[in-house]
Design a protein around this motif. Sequence first.
Motif, PDB file in Angstrom:
ATOM      1  N   ILE A 141       0.846  -1.199   0.000  1.00  0.00           N
ATOM      2  CA  ILE A 141       0.000   0.000   0.000  1.00  0.00           C
ATOM      3  C   ILE A 141       0.883   1.252   0.000  1.00  0.00           C
ATOM      4  CG2 ILE A 141      -1.820   1.242   1.236  1.00  0.00           C
ATOM      5  CD1 ILE A 141      -2.543  -1.665   0.011  1.00  0.00           C
ATOM      6  N   GLU A 142       1.928   1.234   0.825  1.00  0.00           N
ATOM      7  CA  GLU A 142       2.849   2.382   0.889  1.00  0.00           C
ATOM      8  C   GLU A 142       3.550   2.606  -0.449  1.00  0.00           C
ATOM      9  OE1 GLU A 142       5.446   1.699   4.251  1.00  0.00           O
ATOM     10  OE2 GLU A 142       3.724   1.334   5.557  1.00  0.00           O
ATOM     11  N   ALA A 143       3.942   1.536  -1.117  1.00  0.00           N
ATOM     12  CA  ALA A 143       4.600   1.654  -2.424  1.00  0.00           C
ATOM     13  C   ALA A 143       3.650   2.286  -3.439  1.00  0.00           C
ATOM     14  CB  ALA A 143       5.076   0.286  -2.905  1.00  0.00           C
ATOM     15  N   ALA A 144       2.397   1.843  -3.440  1.00  0.00           N
ATOM     16  CA  ALA A 144       1.414   2.400  -4.372  1.00  0.00           C
ATOM     17  C   ALA A 144       1.216   3.889  -4.119  1.00  0.00           C
ATOM     18  CB  ALA A 144       0.088   1.646  -4.248  1.00  0.00           C
ATOM     19  N   HIS A 145       1.045   4.254  -2.861  1.00  0.00           N
ATOM     20  CA  HIS A 145       0.838   5.663  -2.537  1.00  0.00           C
ATOM     21  C   HIS A 145       2.058   6.499  -2.931  1.00  0.00           C
ATOM     22  CE1 HIS A 145      -2.483   4.582   0.598  1.00  0.00           C
ATOM     23  NE2 HIS A 145      -2.925   4.540  -0.643  1.00  0.00           N
ATOM     24  N   ALA A 146       3.255   5.966  -2.689  1.00  0.00           N
ATOM     25  CA  ALA A 146       4.476   6.689  -3.053  1.00  0.00           C
ATOM     26  C   ALA A 146       4.598   6.865  -4.576  1.00  0.00           C
ATOM     27  CB  ALA A 146       5.707   5.964  -2.513  1.00  0.00           C
ATOM     28  N   ALA A 147       4.014   5.922  -5.328  1.00  0.00           N
ATOM     29  CA  ALA A 147       4.038   6.002  -6.791  1.00  0.00           C
ATOM     30  C   ALA A 147       2.871   6.816  -7.349  1.00  0.00           C
ATOM     31  CB  ALA A 147       4.018   4.596  -7.390  1.00  0.00           C
ATOM     32  N   GLY A 148       1.950   7.223  -6.478  1.00  0.00           N
ATOM     33  CA  GLY A 148       0.826   8.042  -6.910  1.00  0.00           C
ATOM     34  C   GLY A 148      -0.321   7.271  -7.525  1.00  0.00           C
ATOM     35  N   VAL A 149      -0.480   5.990  -7.127  1.00  0.00           N
ATOM     36  CA  VAL A 149      -1.614   5.210  -7.605  1.00  0.00           C
ATOM     37  C   VAL A 149      -2.451   4.749  -6.418  1.00  0.00           C
ATOM     38  CG1 VAL A 149      -0.354   4.444  -9.667  1.00  0.00           C
ATOM     39  CG2 VAL A 149      -0.406   2.975  -7.661  1.00  0.00           C
ATOM     40  N   GLY A 150      -3.666   4.359  -6.686  1.00  0.00           N
ATOM     41  CA  GLY A 150      -4.550   3.866  -5.645  1.00  0.00           C
ATOM     42  C   GLY A 150      -4.057   2.535  -5.097  1.00  0.00           C
ATOM     43  N   ALA A 151      -4.620   2.110  -3.965  1.00  0.00           N
ATOM     44  CA  ALA A 151      -4.170   0.865  -3.355  1.00  0.00           C
ATOM     45  C   ALA A 151      -5.280   0.240  -2.526  1.00  0.00           C
ATOM     46  CB  ALA A 151      -2.958   1.120  -2.469  1.00  0.00           C
TER      47      ALA A 151
END
Length: 176
Positions: A141-151
């Motif tokens: 989830i943290e990786a997705a948020h850091a990449a600017g995508v939903g999770a």
Amino acid sequence: MTVMRPALFLDRDGVLNVDRGYVSRIEDFEWIEGAKECVATFKARGWFVFVVTNQSGIARGFYTEEDMEKLHAHMAEELAEHGTAIDRYYHAPWHEEGEIARYRKHSIDRKPGPGMLLQAMADFPVNREQSFLIGDKQTDIEAAHAAGVGAFLFKGGNLATFAEWALASFEDGMRG
């Protein structure tokens, strides 16, 4: 002009397959219920589908990248039999405490870092705002948020059913 498309990012162990701890052999691989259907449904919608998987077992010396590639080839064969495919498999074999020297390092690719997702978005014409990840750990989830995508956090059950719920929730959030 390049057409931008949404992407579904999927963690591997615990999302696409049953997580038995460092799954690296075909005989230990078991699809999560609904996983193949999930991939097929999103591909039929015109989405990219990517696997983004930490594979610290490589750094720890439990198995090799070649072992992992054989497993991914097996997954690809089974998906092809189902009439679908993953667009690309991204992996992060790095771990700061790894036993294998060449993999013993910090990397932005290793989740919670966003590196694998960012690389997929650099490699393919991904519409970031319409894309999301399904993972089974908070680091996903943290990786997705850091990449600017939903999770969305998957805690088991049928992946196809969960992914449809996630898509509906995501689209509601985009409209809201």
